[in-house]
Design an enzyme around this catalytic site. Structure first.
Site, PDB file in Angstrom:
ATOM      1  NE  ARG A  50      -4.157  -1.908   0.852  1.00  0.00           N
ATOM      2  CZ  ARG A  50      -5.088  -2.034   1.794  1.00  0.00           C
ATOM      3  NH1 ARG A  50      -5.186  -1.133   2.741  1.00  0.00           N
ATOM      4  NH2 ARG A  50      -5.909  -3.052   1.784  1.00  0.00           N
ATOM      5  CG  ASP A 161     -14.421   6.232   5.731  1.00  0.00           C
ATOM      6  OD1 ASP A 161     -15.095   5.189   5.848  1.00  0.00           O
ATOM      7  OD2 ASP A 161     -13.165   6.202   5.624  1.00  0.00           O
TER       8      ASP A 161
HETATM    9  C1  LIG Z   1     -14.624  -2.095   5.858  1.00  0.00           C
HETATM   10  S1  LIG Z   1     -15.195  -0.426   5.745  1.00  0.00           S
HETATM   11  C2  LIG Z   1     -16.855  -0.592   6.373  1.00  0.00           C
HETATM   12  C3  LIG Z   1     -17.869   0.142   5.543  1.00  0.00           C
HETATM   13  C4  LIG Z   1     -19.309  -0.041   5.960  1.00  0.00           C
HETATM   14  N1  LIG Z   1     -19.539   0.480   7.289  1.00  0.00           N
HETATM   15  C5  LIG Z   1     -19.724  -1.488   5.868  1.00  0.00           C
HETATM   16  O1  LIG Z   1     -19.977  -2.134   6.867  1.00  0.00           O
HETATM   17  O2  LIG Z   1     -19.788  -1.993   4.742  1.00  0.00           O
HETATM   18  C6  LIG Z   1     -14.335   0.341   7.130  1.00  0.00           C
HETATM   19  C7  LIG Z   1     -14.225   1.847   6.977  1.00  0.00           C
HETATM   20  O3  LIG Z   1     -13.832   2.392   8.229  1.00  0.00           O
HETATM   21  C8  LIG Z   1     -13.001   3.515   7.977  1.00  0.00           C
HETATM   22  N2  LIG Z   1     -12.193   3.802   9.179  1.00  0.00           N
HETATM   23  C9  LIG Z   1     -11.203   3.063   9.718  1.00  0.00           C
HETATM   24  N3  LIG Z   1     -10.685   3.671  10.799  1.00  0.00           N
HETATM   25  C10 LIG Z   1     -11.378   4.828  10.947  1.00  0.00           C
HETATM   26  C11 LIG Z   1     -11.293   5.908  11.888  1.00  0.00           C
HETATM   27  N4  LIG Z   1     -10.413   5.916  12.893  1.00  0.00           N
HETATM   28  N5  LIG Z   1     -12.170   6.935  11.739  1.00  0.00           N
HETATM   29  C12 LIG Z   1     -13.064   6.938  10.731  1.00  0.00           C
HETATM   30  N6  LIG Z   1     -13.188   5.958   9.818  1.00  0.00           N
HETATM   31  C13 LIG Z   1     -12.341   4.911   9.918  1.00  0.00           C
HETATM   32  C14 LIG Z   1     -12.175   3.085   6.776  1.00  0.00           C
HETATM   33  O4  LIG Z   1     -11.649   4.193   6.073  1.00  0.00           O
HETATM   34  C15 LIG Z   1     -13.184   2.269   5.953  1.00  0.00           C
HETATM   35  O5  LIG Z   1     -13.759   3.010   4.911  1.00  0.00           O
END
Ligand SMILES: C[S@@+](CC[C@H](N)C(=O)[O-])C[C@H]1O[C@@H](n2cnc3c(N)ncnc32)[C@H](O)[C@@H]1O
Length: 289
Positions: A50, A161
């Site tokens: 990445r 996000d």
């Molecule tokens: C796997 S996706 C989940 C998306 C959706 N909620 C779902 O269940 O399909 C996880 C998301 O969490 C976000 N994320 C991770 N750490 C975070 C943080 N500290 N604050 C805000 N968003 C975060 C990532 O950027 C990512 O887009």
């Protein structure tokens, strides 16, 4: 989180002068302290793949130089953090939550809107928007006229996000037609339009949501409380103390009988467990104080 330097963290075929277990440990510590994501042992190759393009693009040449750059350059740090997020998501993921919402939550929210009580929802960790649009379509329902009347109420949805590329896709609200397949036909017909292989979310559904860049570990500027919070498949990347702190904050951000929907593999544990009642599969109601 202290990361032990282990041989497993060496990436075969990559010179340790370019990328060493020490560099992996340094990146892991930065990521954990800024956004809570735990890059466990075994993720060394993921971090390499990445970040290698960023190491090249910035001219840092080695990961050690790049780590130094991250300590000084907030813009580059945010780019690195975004590229280490996992944004996998899809429409109607964990359909049981939307079924629960439709059957048990939506009627109360509509009754509130009819009484001119504001209704607020939050998709925390919304990635590219599939979750929040699934939620909004379910809220609006299959009848377009009735849905438009719901949308005219005091209804607002926050979707947040930390990944700008994911938020940009969410805001554009254009998806491949095949991505919409899990959405029930009647909802898809009511709240999307199709042109060739592309589907666009309707202006009515889009008008309800505000997308924001927000680190869940940082300050939350929102003043009002929420009726519903969806935070699914985000906390799986966090360790137990971070999860427990975050869940307590979500409960503080909910109205007294508000609902928290979390991912199917997640649970409310720790001190927050006394503050909730399980009302569906990984659906928790904040107990009245
Ligand atoms: C796997 S996706 C989940 C998306 C959706 N909620 C779902 O269940 O399909 C996880 C998301 O969490 C976000 N994320 C991770 N750490 C975070 C943080 N500290 N604050 C805000 N968003 C975060 C990532 O950027 C990512 O887009």
């Amino acid at each position: 989180m202290k990361h032990a330097l282990v041989q497993k963290d060496a990436v075969p075929g990559i010179s340790p002068e370019i990328y060493s277990p020490r560099d992996f440990a340094a990146v892991s510590e930065i990521v954990y302290s800024r956004v809570g994501i735990v890059l466990a042992e075994g993720k060394a190759l993921l971090v390499y793949s990445r970040l290698a393009p960023r190491v090249r693009e910035t001219g840092a040449v080695t990961f050690a130089n790049y780590v130094e750059l991250l300590r000084d350059d907030e813009v580059e740090l945010n780019r690195a953090l975004a590229s280490l997020t996992t944004n996998h998501t899809f429409f109607y993921r964990e359909a049981h939550h939307f079924e629960h919402f439709e059957e048990h939550t939506r009627p109360n929210l509509i009754a509130n809107l009819n009484r001119r009580v504001p209704v607020r929802m939050w998709s925390a960790g919304c990635s590219s928007g599939e979750e929040v649009y699934s939620l909004i379509m379910t809220m609006l329902g299959t009848d377009r006229i009735a849905g438009q009347s719901i949308a005219r109420g005091d209804l607002k949805v926050l979707a947040s996000d930390i990944a700008p590329h994911a938020l940009a896709k969410a805001e554009a609200a254009v998806y491949e037609a095949k991505d919409l397949k899990p959405v029930p036909n009647e909802l898809r017909e009511a709240w999307t339009s199709k042109a060739g292989d592309e589907v666009t979310i309707s202006p009515v559904a889009r008008s309800l949501v505000r997308f924001r860049s927000l680190n869940l570990l940082g300050d939350w500027p929102m003043a009002g409380k929420f009726d519903v919070i969806f935070c699914r498949n985000v906390m799986i990347y966090f360790d137990q103390p971070t999860k427990e702190r975050l869940i307590s904050r979500f409960l503080d951000a909910l109205k007294p009988d508000g609902l928290l929907y979390i991912g199917h593999s997640e649970r409310v544990t720790g001190p927050a467990a006394d503050r909730v009642q399980l009302v569906g599969p990984t659906v928790y109601r904040r107990r009245l104080p």
